[in-house]
Write a protein that holds these residues in place. Sequence first.
Motif, short mmCIF file in Angstrom:
data_model
loop_
_atom_site.label_atom_id
_atom_site.label_comp_id
_atom_site.label_asym_id
_atom_site.label_seq_id
_atom_site.Cartn_x
_atom_site.Cartn_y
_atom_site.Cartn_z
N LEU A 140 19.31 -25.66 -27.89
CA LEU A 140 20.38 -25.57 -28.89
C LEU A 140 19.90 -26.03 -30.26
N PHE A 141 19.12 -27.09 -30.31
CA PHE A 141 18.64 -27.60 -31.60
C PHE A 141 17.77 -26.56 -32.29
N GLY A 142 16.86 -25.94 -31.54
CA GLY A 142 15.97 -24.94 -32.13
C GLY A 142 16.71 -23.76 -32.69
N GLU A 143 17.82 -23.37 -32.06
CA GLU A 143 18.61 -22.23 -32.54
C GLU A 143 19.52 -22.62 -33.71
N LEU A 144 20.22 -23.74 -33.56
CA LEU A 144 21.24 -24.09 -34.55
C LEU A 144 20.64 -24.51 -35.90
N ILE A 163 29.11 -17.14 -36.04
CA ILE A 163 30.10 -16.09 -35.77
C ILE A 163 31.35 -16.65 -35.12
N THR A 164 31.17 -17.42 -34.05
CA THR A 164 32.29 -18.01 -33.30
C THR A 164 31.98 -19.46 -33.02
N MET A 165 32.93 -20.34 -33.24
CA MET A 165 32.74 -21.76 -33.02
C MET A 165 33.82 -22.31 -32.09
N GLY A 166 33.40 -22.84 -30.94
CA GLY A 166 34.32 -23.44 -29.99
C GLY A 166 33.77 -24.77 -29.51
N SER A 167 34.56 -25.49 -28.72
CA SER A 167 34.15 -26.81 -28.26
C SER A 167 33.04 -26.73 -27.21
N ASP A 168 32.98 -25.64 -26.43
CA ASP A 168 31.92 -25.49 -25.45
C ASP A 168 31.31 -24.09 -25.46
N THR A 169 31.56 -23.36 -26.55
CA THR A 169 31.02 -22.01 -26.72
C THR A 169 30.70 -21.79 -28.19
N GLU A 187 19.73 -11.12 -33.90
CA GLU A 187 20.61 -10.69 -32.82
C GLU A 187 21.71 -11.72 -32.66
N HIS A 188 22.81 -11.31 -32.08
CA HIS A 188 23.91 -12.22 -31.81
C HIS A 188 23.70 -12.86 -30.43
N ASN A 189 23.73 -14.17 -30.38
CA ASN A 189 23.58 -14.90 -29.13
C ASN A 189 24.81 -15.75 -28.87
N LEU A 190 25.33 -15.65 -27.67
CA LEU A 190 26.47 -16.47 -27.25
C LEU A 190 25.95 -17.55 -26.32
N TYR A 191 26.13 -18.80 -26.68
CA TYR A 191 25.75 -19.93 -25.83
C TYR A 191 27.02 -20.57 -25.29
N SER A 192 27.01 -20.85 -23.99
CA SER A 192 28.20 -21.41 -23.37
C SER A 192 27.82 -22.22 -22.14
N GLY A 230 19.84 -26.44 -16.44
CA GLY A 230 20.83 -27.12 -15.63
C GLY A 230 20.14 -27.97 -14.57
N PRO A 231 20.91 -28.71 -13.79
CA PRO A 231 22.37 -28.77 -13.81
C PRO A 231 22.91 -29.76 -14.86
N LEU A 232 24.08 -29.41 -15.41
CA LEU A 232 24.82 -30.28 -16.31
C LEU A 232 26.18 -30.57 -15.67
N ALA A 233 26.93 -31.45 -16.30
CA ALA A 233 28.31 -31.66 -15.87
C ALA A 233 29.10 -30.38 -16.15
N THR A 234 30.23 -30.21 -15.49
CA THR A 234 31.05 -29.02 -15.66
C THR A 234 31.88 -29.10 -16.94
N ASN A 235 32.60 -28.03 -17.24
CA ASN A 235 33.49 -28.03 -18.42
C ASN A 235 34.53 -29.14 -18.31
N ALA A 236 35.11 -29.29 -17.11
CA ALA A 236 36.13 -30.31 -16.92
C ALA A 236 35.58 -31.72 -17.10
N GLN A 237 34.28 -31.88 -16.87
CA GLN A 237 33.64 -33.19 -17.02
C GLN A 237 33.01 -33.37 -18.40
N GLY A 238 33.22 -32.39 -19.30
CA GLY A 238 32.68 -32.50 -20.65
C GLY A 238 31.20 -32.28 -20.71
N GLY A 239 30.69 -31.32 -19.92
CA GLY A 239 29.25 -31.06 -19.86
C GLY A 239 28.65 -30.71 -21.21
N MET A 240 29.39 -29.96 -22.04
CA MET A 240 28.91 -29.65 -23.40
C MET A 240 30.09 -29.72 -24.36
N ASP A 241 29.87 -30.42 -25.45
CA ASP A 241 30.93 -30.55 -26.45
C ASP A 241 30.33 -30.34 -27.83
#
Length: 273
Positions: free
Chosen positions: A62-66, A77-83, A182-187, A212-223
């Motif tokens: 993520l750091f290398g891309e962002l 393009i799109t900004m979300g809490s886990d996407t 190119e457009h890349n979607l990370y989630s 992976g593995p990371l924590a799930t969405n419900a566990q706040g794996g990526m924010d």
Amino acid sequence: MRQIDRDRNGGFTLIELLIVVVLGAVIVGATYQILITNSRTYTVSSQEVQQQQTLRAAMDVLFGELREISAAEGDLITMGSDTIVIRSARSFGVTCGLRYSGSYVDLRVKRVGDWFEIGDSVFVFADNDSTDYNDDAWLTGTVSALDTTQTCSGSDQAQDLRIQGVNGADTVRSGAPVRSFEHNLYSLQTADGVGYLARKVGSSSSWQVLVGPLATNAQGGMDLEYFDENGVVTATAAEVARIRVTLRTRSQAVDQQGNLVADSLITDVFVRN
């Protein structure tokens, strides 16, 4: 005839046997407890190391891309809490010759990285007035035809690119950089109760599992949190100057305190504005 001492040669007494059995049980129990503790310690340590490696690997992606995107220029393009959807630069070249018309521009581009391909979306740097940097711009277009048999300066590998849809191509100069994107979607995706950092490229419908593995969405794996240049949270893509990435892992292993082994990593990424 000598009389046999029955008391001395009659073996162990019941009390002596009981003492030996009890001491043996204590020793075996203590040894087993040490083995269990060592095994649990090893498992917890292994999980901690694995989680730290997973977090660093995911953060590197993520750091290398962002850090390469420019929110002000429309790369976010799109900004979300886990996407997040970003416009990522890929191939790169330097213009060593050009010919333009009203609807396209033919560029001879010195190869620096990967070859460009037909259908690539590209940026071409337009210098406009060479004495004024305030009017410089990146023009966008699409590669509609190419020839990979060309050279620049005699021996440097080059491609001839025909780029459609470029407005203002007459302001492109020799030496101008050319980049494809190119457009890349990370989630964060979940499979079998485990979270994974995954990516979709362009219009693809399939996910590429990256780390992976990371924590799930419900566990706040990526924010993901987005801040402007003043450090204020913003929901406007063009205002984003910094993105805070938080990644978390969680294991089924239990530590000495009875807690699930977990770890997290937080990094602020300043985008290229």
